[in-house]
Design a protein around this motif. Structure first.
Motif, PDB file in Angstrom:
ATOM      1  N   GLN A  58     -15.302 -30.719  35.580  1.00 39.00           N
ATOM      2  CA  GLN A  58     -15.925 -30.967  34.279  1.00 39.00           C
ATOM      3  C   GLN A  58     -14.912 -31.000  33.137  1.00 39.00           C
ATOM      4  O   GLN A  58     -15.295 -31.136  31.973  1.00 39.00           O
ATOM      5  CB  GLN A  58     -16.954 -29.868  33.969  1.00 39.00           C
ATOM      6  N   VAL A  59     -13.636 -30.877  33.450  1.00 35.47           N
ATOM      7  CA  VAL A  59     -12.614 -30.748  32.410  1.00 35.47           C
ATOM      8  C   VAL A  59     -12.656 -31.917  31.435  1.00 35.47           C
ATOM      9  O   VAL A  59     -12.618 -31.724  30.211  1.00 35.47           O
ATOM     10  CB  VAL A  59     -11.211 -30.579  33.036  1.00 35.47           C
ATOM     11  N   GLU A  60     -12.739 -33.129  31.934  1.00 33.31           N
ATOM     12  CA  GLU A  60     -12.743 -34.291  31.031  1.00 33.31           C
ATOM     13  C   GLU A  60     -13.995 -34.307  30.151  1.00 33.31           C
ATOM     14  O   GLU A  60     -13.921 -34.674  28.974  1.00 33.31           O
ATOM     15  CB  GLU A  60     -12.602 -35.589  31.817  1.00 33.31           C
ATOM     16  N   ALA A  61     -15.126 -33.892  30.702  1.00 28.99           N
ATOM     17  CA  ALA A  61     -16.359 -33.833  29.908  1.00 28.99           C
ATOM     18  C   ALA A  61     -16.243 -32.771  28.811  1.00 28.99           C
ATOM     19  O   ALA A  61     -16.700 -32.976  27.679  1.00 28.99           O
ATOM     20  CB  ALA A  61     -17.563 -33.557  30.801  1.00 28.99           C
ATOM     21  N   VAL A  62     -15.623 -31.644  29.136  1.00 29.68           N
ATOM     22  CA  VAL A  62     -15.393 -30.601  28.130  1.00 29.68           C
ATOM     23  C   VAL A  62     -14.499 -31.155  27.017  1.00 29.68           C
ATOM     24  O   VAL A  62     -14.790 -30.993  25.826  1.00 29.68           O
ATOM     25  CB  VAL A  62     -14.747 -29.353  28.769  1.00 29.68           C
ATOM     26  N   LEU A  63     -13.437 -31.844  27.410  1.00 33.39           N
ATOM     27  CA  LEU A  63     -12.524 -32.409  26.411  1.00 33.39           C
ATOM     28  C   LEU A  63     -13.199 -33.472  25.559  1.00 33.39           C
ATOM     29  O   LEU A  63     -12.896 -33.598  24.365  1.00 33.39           O
ATOM     30  CB  LEU A  63     -11.283 -32.973  27.089  1.00 33.39           C
ATOM     31  N   ASP A  64     -14.124 -34.226  26.143  1.00 27.01           N
ATOM     32  CA  ASP A  64     -14.876 -35.200  25.344  1.00 27.01           C
ATOM     33  C   ASP A  64     -15.624 -34.499  24.214  1.00 27.01           C
ATOM     34  O   ASP A  64     -15.638 -34.978  23.072  1.00 27.01           O
ATOM     35  CB  ASP A  64     -15.875 -35.967  26.219  1.00 27.01           C
ATOM     36  N   TRP A  70     -14.881 -31.450  22.910  1.00 28.52           N
ATOM     37  CA  TRP A  70     -13.923 -30.854  21.977  1.00 28.52           C
ATOM     38  C   TRP A  70     -13.244 -31.913  21.119  1.00 28.52           C
ATOM     39  O   TRP A  70     -13.070 -31.727  19.917  1.00 28.52           O
ATOM     40  CB  TRP A  70     -12.880 -30.033  22.727  1.00 28.52           C
ATOM     41  N   TYR A  71     -12.872 -33.030  21.721  1.00 31.31           N
ATOM     42  CA  TYR A  71     -12.235 -34.099  20.942  1.00 31.31           C
ATOM     43  C   TYR A  71     -13.243 -34.739  19.982  1.00 31.31           C
ATOM     44  O   TYR A  71     -12.873 -35.162  18.889  1.00 31.31           O
ATOM     45  CB  TYR A  71     -11.608 -35.136  21.860  1.00 31.31           C
ATOM     46  N   GLY A  72     -14.501 -34.803  20.391  1.00 30.25           N
ATOM     47  CA  GLY A  72     -15.531 -35.298  19.480  1.00 30.25           C
ATOM     48  C   GLY A  72     -15.650 -34.412  18.252  1.00 30.25           C
ATOM     49  O   GLY A  72     -15.787 -34.899  17.125  1.00 30.25           O
ATOM     50  N   PHE A  73     -15.565 -33.114  18.470  1.00 30.37           N
ATOM     51  CA  PHE A  73     -15.625 -32.152  17.370  1.00 30.37           C
ATOM     52  C   PHE A  73     -14.405 -32.310  16.455  1.00 30.37           C
ATOM     53  O   PHE A  73     -14.539 -32.434  15.234  1.00 30.37           O
ATOM     54  CB  PHE A  73     -15.705 -30.729  17.936  1.00 30.37           C
ATOM     55  N   ILE A  74     -13.214 -32.325  17.043  1.00 25.02           N
ATOM     56  CA  ILE A  74     -11.992 -32.459  16.243  1.00 25.02           C
ATOM     57  C   ILE A  74     -12.004 -33.779  15.473  1.00 25.02           C
ATOM     58  O   ILE A  74     -11.687 -33.823  14.286  1.00 25.02           O
ATOM     59  CB  ILE A  74     -10.744 -32.348  17.149  1.00 25.02           C
ATOM     60  N   GLY A  75     -12.398 -34.858  16.161  1.00 23.13           N
ATOM     61  CA  GLY A  75     -12.406 -36.168  15.526  1.00 23.13           C
ATOM     62  C   GLY A  75     -13.431 -36.308  14.420  1.00 23.13           C
ATOM     63  O   GLY A  75     -13.292 -37.158  13.538  1.00 23.13           O
ATOM     64  N   SER A  76     -14.458 -35.454  14.461  1.00 17.35           N
ATOM     65  CA  SER A  76     -15.516 -35.541  13.442  1.00 17.35           C
ATOM     66  C   SER A  76     -15.173 -34.779  12.163  1.00 17.35           C
ATOM     67  O   SER A  76     -15.872 -34.913  11.156  1.00 17.35           O
ATOM     68  CB  SER A  76     -16.838 -35.009  14.007  1.00 17.35           C
ATOM     69  N   LEU A  77     -14.121 -33.985  12.204  1.00 18.40           N
ATOM     70  CA  LEU A  77     -13.741 -33.186  11.035  1.00 18.40           C
ATOM     71  C   LEU A  77     -12.374 -33.647  10.522  1.00 18.40           C
ATOM     72  O   LEU A  77     -11.347 -33.389  11.152  1.00 18.40           O
ATOM     73  CB  LEU A  77     -13.694 -31.699  11.391  1.00 18.40           C
ATOM     74  N   PRO A  78     -12.349 -34.322   9.382  1.00 18.72           N
ATOM     75  CA  PRO A  78     -11.081 -34.844   8.864  1.00 18.72           C
ATOM     76  C   PRO A  78      -9.998 -33.780   8.710  1.00 18.72           C
ATOM     77  O   PRO A  78      -8.814 -34.066   8.910  1.00 18.72           O
ATOM     78  CB  PRO A  78     -11.462 -35.444   7.507  1.00 18.72           C
ATOM     79  N   PHE A 137     -14.766 -20.112  18.007  1.00 22.81           N
ATOM     80  CA  PHE A 137     -16.224 -20.242  18.143  1.00 22.81           C
ATOM     81  C   PHE A 137     -16.642 -21.600  18.693  1.00 22.81           C
ATOM     82  O   PHE A 137     -17.348 -21.655  19.707  1.00 22.81           O
ATOM     83  CB  PHE A 137     -16.940 -19.947  16.820  1.00 22.81           C
ATOM     84  N   PRO A 138     -16.256 -22.725  18.094  1.00 23.34           N
ATOM     85  CA  PRO A 138     -16.727 -23.997  18.657  1.00 23.34           C
ATOM     86  C   PRO A 138     -16.234 -24.243  20.081  1.00 23.34           C
ATOM     87  O   PRO A 138     -16.969 -24.821  20.895  1.00 23.34           O
ATOM     88  CB  PRO A 138     -16.194 -25.055  17.688  1.00 23.34           C
ATOM     89  N   VAL A 139     -15.031 -23.793  20.403  1.00 25.70           N
ATOM     90  CA  VAL A 139     -14.533 -23.992  21.767  1.00 25.70           C
ATOM     91  C   VAL A 139     -15.377 -23.212  22.769  1.00 25.70           C
ATOM     92  O   VAL A 139     -15.807 -23.746  23.791  1.00 25.70           O
ATOM     93  CB  VAL A 139     -13.038 -23.600  21.861  1.00 25.70           C
ATOM     94  N   THR A 140     -15.646 -21.961  22.473  1.00 24.22           N
ATOM     95  CA  THR A 140     -16.361 -21.140  23.461  1.00 24.22           C
ATOM     96  C   THR A 140     -17.865 -21.400  23.469  1.00 24.22           C
ATOM     97  O   THR A 140     -18.489 -21.342  24.527  1.00 24.22           O
ATOM     98  CB  THR A 140     -16.079 -19.642  23.244  1.00 24.22           C
ATOM     99  N   ILE A 141     -18.456 -21.719  22.331  1.00 28.29           N
ATOM    100  CA  ILE A 141     -19.900 -21.973  22.322  1.00 28.29           C
ATOM    101  C   ILE A 141     -20.218 -23.301  23.013  1.00 28.29           C
ATOM    102  O   ILE A 141     -21.222 -23.417  23.712  1.00 28.29           O
ATOM    103  CB  ILE A 141     -20.493 -21.919  20.892  1.00 28.29           C
ATOM    104  N   THR A 142     -19.357 -24.295  22.859  1.00 25.26           N
ATOM    105  CA  THR A 142     -19.605 -25.577  23.526  1.00 25.26           C
ATOM    106  C   THR A 142     -19.236 -25.522  25.005  1.00 25.26           C
ATOM    107  O   THR A 142     -19.665 -26.381  25.782  1.00 25.26           O
ATOM    108  CB  THR A 142     -18.825 -26.721  22.845  1.00 25.26           C
ATOM    109  N   LEU A 143     -18.478 -24.527  25.402  1.00 24.47           N
ATOM    110  CA  LEU A 143     -18.121 -24.367  26.815  1.00 24.47           C
ATOM    111  C   LEU A 143     -19.294 -23.811  27.630  1.00 24.47           C
ATOM    112  O   LEU A 143     -19.425 -24.100  28.825  1.00 24.47           O
ATOM    113  CB  LEU A 143     -16.913 -23.431  26.928  1.00 24.47           C
ATOM    114  N   LYS A 144     -20.147 -23.031  26.992  1.00 30.83           N
ATOM    115  CA  LYS A 144     -21.206 -22.322  27.722  1.00 30.83           C
ATOM    116  C   LYS A 144     -22.101 -23.254  28.542  1.00 30.83           C
ATOM    117  O   LYS A 144     -22.391 -22.942  29.706  1.00 30.83           O
ATOM    118  CB  LYS A 144     -22.038 -21.472  26.757  1.00 30.83           C
ATOM    119  N   PRO A 145     -22.563 -24.386  28.022  1.00 28.78           N
ATOM    120  CA  PRO A 145     -23.401 -25.255  28.865  1.00 28.78           C
ATOM    121  C   PRO A 145     -22.685 -25.754  30.119  1.00 28.78           C
ATOM    122  O   PRO A 145     -23.307 -25.927  31.167  1.00 28.78           O
ATOM    123  CB  PRO A 145     -23.751 -26.427  27.935  1.00 28.78           C
ATOM    124  N   PHE A 146     -21.380 -25.941  30.032  1.00 24.69           N
ATOM    125  CA  PHE A 146     -20.612 -26.353  31.208  1.00 24.69           C
ATOM    126  C   PHE A 146     -20.520 -25.214  32.220  1.00 24.69           C
ATOM    127  O   PHE A 146     -20.585 -25.436  33.426  1.00 24.69           O
ATOM    128  CB  PHE A 146     -19.219 -26.831  30.795  1.00 24.69           C
TER     129      PHE A 146
END
Length: 196
Positions: A53-59, A61-69, A148-157
């Motif tokens: 699931q590593v690539e899905a997790v990175l999708d 996380w990168y979506g989050f980073i990319g959404s915040l200027p 927080f965003p890294v660990t909270i978004t990891l939980k569903p995975f």
């Protein structure tokens, strides 16, 4: 991807400087965050859970980073545009970082590489690994909030492989503790000598 094929991934090599934090000092940090052998076992369990699931997790996380200027800024060229090649190179190491975190192998090589990661965030080493012309320093203020965003978004995975809610919670808490430890170590280059 083989670790040898990840550009800039120097874990365990002579290229990585020795951490100024000793193993004994790191053990004291582990005690301060209540990191136990049980946490290490739950991190290691998470490696098996996350391996496909590593690539899905990175999708995510990168979506989050990319959404915040304010976060994407640290991957921009002088013209203000995001450097796609830089983002892609970092992503390969980020994938390996997930695996390394889950292995919970806290030996000298791991400790040294945390120091190297800190240097790569700080002006003393940012941009040198990928030979890019980007923002020279990642602002310290953004290191700890990302726990927080890294660990909270990891939980569903972590929940996708049929483990009980209790085990999933323990895996996530182990990740929180590990990130607190790692980011504390990454902070060392930012701290005035004698204050760390």
């Amino acid at each position: 991807m083989s670790q040898q094929l990840i550009p800039g991934y120097t874990y365990g090599t002579h290229e990585v400087p020795r951490s100024p934090v000793t193993i004994e000092e790191f053990e004291l940090l582990k005690q301060a965050v209540l990191f136990t052998d049980e946490d290490a076992r739950h991190l290691q369990l998470s490696e098996k859970v996350l391996e496909d699931q590593v690539e899905a997790v990175l999708d995510v996380w990168y979506g989050f980073i990319g959404s915040l200027p304010q976060l994407l800024y640290y991957f921009t060229r002088p013209d203000g545009q995001a450097d796609g090649a830089y983002l892609a190179a970092v992503r390969k190491r980020f994938a390996q970082w997930i695996r390394d975190t889950a292995r919970a192998n806290y030996d000298q090589s791991w400790l040294d590489y945390q120091y190297e990661i800190g240097l790569r965030h700080h002006r003393t080493g940012k941009n040198t690994t990928d030979h890019v012309n980007s923002v020279a320093n990642i602002g310290f203020r953004y290191l700890f909030p990302l726990i927080f965003p890294v660990t909270i978004t990891l939980k569903p995975f972590l929940a996708k492989k049929g483990h009980s809610a209790e085990v999933v919670e323990k895996m996530q808490q182990a990740w929180v503790k590990s990130l607190l430890l790692q980011i504390t170590l990454w902070s060392q280059p930012y701290i005035k000598p004698g204050d760390f």
